[in-house]
Design a protein around this motif. Structure first.
Motif, mmCIF file in Angstrom:
data_model
loop_
_atom_site.group_PDB
_atom_site.id
_atom_site.type_symbol
_atom_site.label_atom_id
_atom_site.label_comp_id
_atom_site.label_asym_id
_atom_site.label_seq_id
_atom_site.Cartn_x
_atom_site.Cartn_y
_atom_site.Cartn_z
ATOM 1 N N VAL A 98 79.347 -5.174 -112.559
ATOM 2 C CA VAL A 98 80.050 -4.609 -111.406
ATOM 3 C C VAL A 98 80.964 -5.693 -110.859
ATOM 4 C CG1 VAL A 98 79.832 -3.516 -109.140
ATOM 5 C CG2 VAL A 98 78.041 -3.161 -110.859
ATOM 6 N N VAL A 99 82.206 -5.334 -110.571
ATOM 7 C CA VAL A 99 83.183 -6.251 -109.994
ATOM 8 C C VAL A 99 83.643 -5.689 -108.657
ATOM 9 C CG1 VAL A 99 85.417 -7.391 -110.282
ATOM 10 C CG2 VAL A 99 83.974 -6.965 -112.281
ATOM 11 N N LEU A 100 83.579 -6.489 -107.606
ATOM 12 C CA LEU A 100 84.016 -6.089 -106.276
ATOM 13 C C LEU A 100 85.129 -7.034 -105.832
ATOM 14 C CD1 LEU A 100 80.498 -5.574 -104.618
ATOM 15 C CD2 LEU A 100 81.867 -3.911 -105.869
ATOM 16 N N ARG A 101 86.339 -6.490 -105.645
ATOM 17 C CA ARG A 101 87.494 -7.282 -105.213
ATOM 18 C C ARG A 101 87.955 -6.838 -103.826
ATOM 19 N NH1 ARG A 101 90.093 -10.249 -109.147
ATOM 20 N NH2 ARG A 101 90.664 -11.444 -107.277
ATOM 21 N N HIS A 102 88.499 -7.786 -103.076
ATOM 22 C CA HIS A 102 88.920 -7.564 -101.692
ATOM 23 C C HIS A 102 90.274 -8.242 -101.523
ATOM 24 C CE1 HIS A 102 84.546 -7.875 -102.118
ATOM 25 N NE2 HIS A 102 84.440 -6.985 -101.146
ATOM 26 N N PRO A 103 91.379 -7.517 -101.719
ATOM 27 C CA PRO A 103 92.701 -8.161 -101.733
ATOM 28 C C PRO A 103 93.009 -8.990 -100.492
ATOM 29 C CG PRO A 103 92.850 -5.933 -102.579
ATOM 30 C CD PRO A 103 91.454 -6.087 -102.057
ATOM 31 N N ASP A 104 92.555 -8.552 -99.313
ATOM 32 C CA ASP A 104 92.845 -9.309 -98.100
ATOM 33 C C ASP A 104 91.680 -10.205 -97.665
ATOM 34 O OD1 ASP A 104 91.179 -7.232 -97.453
ATOM 35 O OD2 ASP A 104 92.155 -6.764 -95.545
ATOM 36 N N ARG A 105 90.606 -10.232 -98.464
ATOM 37 C CA ARG A 105 89.444 -11.083 -98.153
ATOM 38 C C ARG A 105 88.879 -11.648 -99.460
ATOM 39 N NH1 ARG A 105 85.409 -7.109 -95.556
ATOM 40 N NH2 ARG A 105 86.346 -5.775 -97.156
ATOM 41 N N PRO A 106 89.661 -12.438 -100.189
ATOM 42 C CA PRO A 106 89.227 -12.875 -101.522
ATOM 43 C C PRO A 106 87.956 -13.709 -101.511
ATOM 44 C CG PRO A 106 91.170 -14.087 -100.809
ATOM 45 C CD PRO A 106 90.987 -12.969 -99.832
ATOM 46 N N GLU A 107 87.604 -14.275 -100.355
ATOM 47 C CA GLU A 107 86.369 -15.059 -100.290
ATOM 48 C C GLU A 107 85.136 -14.182 -100.474
ATOM 49 O OE1 GLU A 107 87.192 -13.472 -96.236
ATOM 50 O OE2 GLU A 107 88.388 -14.470 -97.778
ATOM 51 N N ARG A 108 85.283 -12.858 -100.359
ATOM 52 C CA ARG A 108 84.167 -11.934 -100.550
ATOM 53 C C ARG A 108 84.062 -11.429 -101.997
ATOM 54 N NH1 ARG A 108 82.127 -10.276 -95.523
ATOM 55 N NH2 ARG A 108 80.779 -8.870 -96.702
ATOM 56 N N ASP A 109 85.024 -11.796 -102.853
ATOM 57 C CA ASP A 109 85.013 -11.299 -104.228
ATOM 58 C C ASP A 109 83.750 -11.752 -104.946
ATOM 59 O OD1 ASP A 109 87.463 -10.171 -103.766
ATOM 60 O OD2 ASP A 109 88.609 -11.642 -104.917
ATOM 61 N N ILE A 110 83.160 -10.837 -105.716
ATOM 62 C CA ILE A 110 81.915 -11.127 -106.420
ATOM 63 C C ILE A 110 81.813 -10.227 -107.645
ATOM 64 C CG2 ILE A 110 80.546 -9.470 -105.070
ATOM 65 C CD1 ILE A 110 78.225 -11.513 -105.162
ATOM 66 N N ALA A 111 81.146 -10.710 -108.670
ATOM 67 C CA ALA A 111 80.832 -9.898 -109.849
ATOM 68 C C ALA A 111 79.352 -10.056 -110.154
ATOM 69 C CB ALA A 111 81.676 -10.319 -111.047
ATOM 70 N N PHE A 112 78.746 -8.972 -110.616
ATOM 71 C CA PHE A 112 77.346 -8.972 -111.037
ATOM 72 C C PHE A 112 77.323 -8.646 -112.530
ATOM 73 C CE2 PHE A 112 77.429 -7.696 -106.579
ATOM 74 C CZ PHE A 112 76.488 -8.536 -106.005
ATOM 75 N N VAL A 113 76.728 -9.529 -113.334
ATOM 76 C CA VAL A 113 76.753 -9.396 -114.790
ATOM 77 C C VAL A 113 75.359 -9.664 -115.339
ATOM 78 C CG1 VAL A 113 77.770 -10.230 -116.940
ATOM 79 C CG2 VAL A 113 79.141 -10.225 -114.846
ATOM 80 N N GLY A 114 74.898 -8.850 -116.271
ATOM 81 C CA GLY A 114 73.605 -9.141 -116.883
ATOM 82 C C GLY A 114 73.055 -7.982 -117.669
ATOM 83 N N GLY A 115 71.732 -7.783 -117.533
ATOM 84 C CA GLY A 115 71.038 -6.792 -118.342
ATOM 85 C C GLY A 115 70.528 -5.603 -117.574
#
Length: 461
Positions: free
Chosen positions: A146-163
């Protein structure tokens, strides 16, 4: 320690068509300055995912891939069902885009109906979730991120990767009592199978790499399915059969930590028409493992759902033969997930053959364990983790088997800490206080390695 000693250069990936190795100004095949945090068990991952999604607002971007999605699986209590949470995000104006494997029929115990329902629920709320069968015949899309992007708040960007899939059975915790929303697997695991799994939370420039990988799949011009019957059914039901354009990818998040991360993947050499981003497929997971294993000197620690294929484990066996001081510890399910008259013998033959090859290479330096909770119920190990010498770690969707290294679509993250002293040992594990290691000696399970009891220095014993 040179990063090129452990990570693949662009030429070593074997796929010059992907953007992953050319998208940064420095043309580096990996990203620097990330924070990578392991989320052990679904009960840790799901609430973190829920909090991150609920913090998104109009104009933000939510991208996800999955093998199976159950819309009623709760992330953290009533009202947090996967379908509800994703639909609410779309209704708030979040751009929600998903790719879920269009699987085989449920009569074969796969998940077409659940994936179809999840997609319909998201699309009714204004998102888009495509059922994706752009694989080789018999293959699957197995990636889980899952990728979560925030164009006006890039410090909140996060990705969850795994099994960890967004589906039933995955919401277990360190006590290993199982997910209240369970599906039956082999009888040995009981009505609520205890489940061990791992996902990574990524912050920093690597989020942009995960998003770039999603975009390559999303923009694949091939039809979602080649089956004429399925395409007729899609037309009859008015289903979404083409991906809408994505907004431009924002700049990568700024560096924020000390972890170097490389995205490794498997894509098959798809028949008739290859992937535009991998015309001859991609085997960077297999190549990445082989390169890292050639440097293994002290300890290979594995958690894996299968550890089956003799061909795949040969690179582990080569490492054991090359270094007389190298040890291998593997934590795998005590029993295969499927216990049918045909599937159980087939699964056990594959596992026993592979482990025999490892033991012939390493003898008493190879130890293989299953897990059980304090009630004595086996814990199903679904994690896909490898740690080599406390320097190189891999967590993703790929198992140690031939499908994951050649045939299915997979994505894993190879991680090195820029501050790590490779001479400083650390404990492997993270199995949870509710699990203990048991030698593989139960009826129908794998034979234990001779001369090995329960190692008291491992966490969870």
């Amino acid at each position: 320690m040179e990063l090129t000693d452990w990570l693949l250069t662009p030429g070593e990936r074997g796929n010059s068509a992907t953007r992953l190795d050319s998208r940064r100004p420095d043309r580096a095949a990996w990203s620097y300055g990330n924070v990578v945090r392991p989320l052990i068990h679904g009960a840790t991952y799901f609430p973190a995912l829920l909090t991150a999604i609920r913090a998104q607002r109009a104009g933000d971007l939510l991208l996800f891939t999955d093998w199976r999605g159950d819309p009623d699986e709760r992330l953290d209590g009533p009202g947090s069902e996967v379908g509800t949470v994703l639909s609410e995000a779309a209704e708030r104006g979040v751009i929600v885009k998903g790719l879920v494997w269009r699987s085989h029929l449920d009569s074969f115990q796969f998940s077409e109906a659940e994936n179809r329902h999840l997609g319909a629920e998201i699309e009714a709320a204004g998102g888009e979730c495509l059922l994706d069968m752009r694989v080789r015949p018999g293959g699957s899309h197995h990636q889980k991120f899952v990728v979560l992007r925030h164009p006006d708040r890039p410090e909140r960007d996060i990705a969850f990767v795994g099994g960890i899939d967004l589906c039933h059975n995955r919401h277990d915790d360190a006590s290993h009592r199982g997910d209240p929303q369970s599906l039956a697997i082999a009888d040995a695991y009981g009505p609520h199978p205890p489940w061990h799994d791992v996902q990574l939370a990524l912050r920093g420039p690597a989020v942009g790499d995960i998003e770039a990988g999603f975009r390559e799949r999303w923009n694949d011009p091939a039809p979602l399915t080649r089956s004429p019957l399925v395409r007729l059914r899609e037309l009859a039901h008015g289903e979404d059969t083409e991906a809408d354009p994505l907004p431009p990818q924002p700049p990568d998040p700024a560096p924020c930590g000390t972890h170097t991360l490389q995205v490794l993947r498997t894509y098959p050499n798809r028949l008739l028409r290859g992937y535009d981003f991998a015309p001859d497929g991609e085997r960077s997971i297999a190549r990445g493992y082989r390169k890292a294993l050639r440097r293994a000197r002290a300890l290979i620690y594995l958690e894996d759902q299968y550890l089956w294929s003799p061909h795949v484990v040969e690179c582990f066996a080569e490492a054991l033969r090359a270094n007389s001081g190298l040890r291998l510890i593997a934590v795998i399910p005590a029993f295969p997930e499927q216990a049918g008259r045909l599937t159980l013998p087939m699964n056990l033959i594959g596992r026993i053959t592979a482990l025999d090859r490892l033991r012939r290479a390493g003898g008493g330096r190879v130890a293989v364990y299953g897990l059980e909770n304090h009630a004595g119920t086996p814990v199903y190990v679904h994690a896909k983790v490898c740690v080599i010498d406390d320097v190189w770690a891999s967590v993703g969707s790929d198992n140690i088997n031939l499908r994951s290294w050649t045939h299915d679509s997979e994505l894993t993250c190879a991680v090195l800490d820029e501050t790590t002293d490779p001479r400083e040992p650390r404990d492997p594990g993270g199995l949870g206080d509710g699990a203990r290691l048991r030698p593989e000696s139960a009826p129908g399970a794998l034979p234990r390695a001779p001369g090995h009891g329960v190692p008291q220095n491992l966490p969870g014993t």
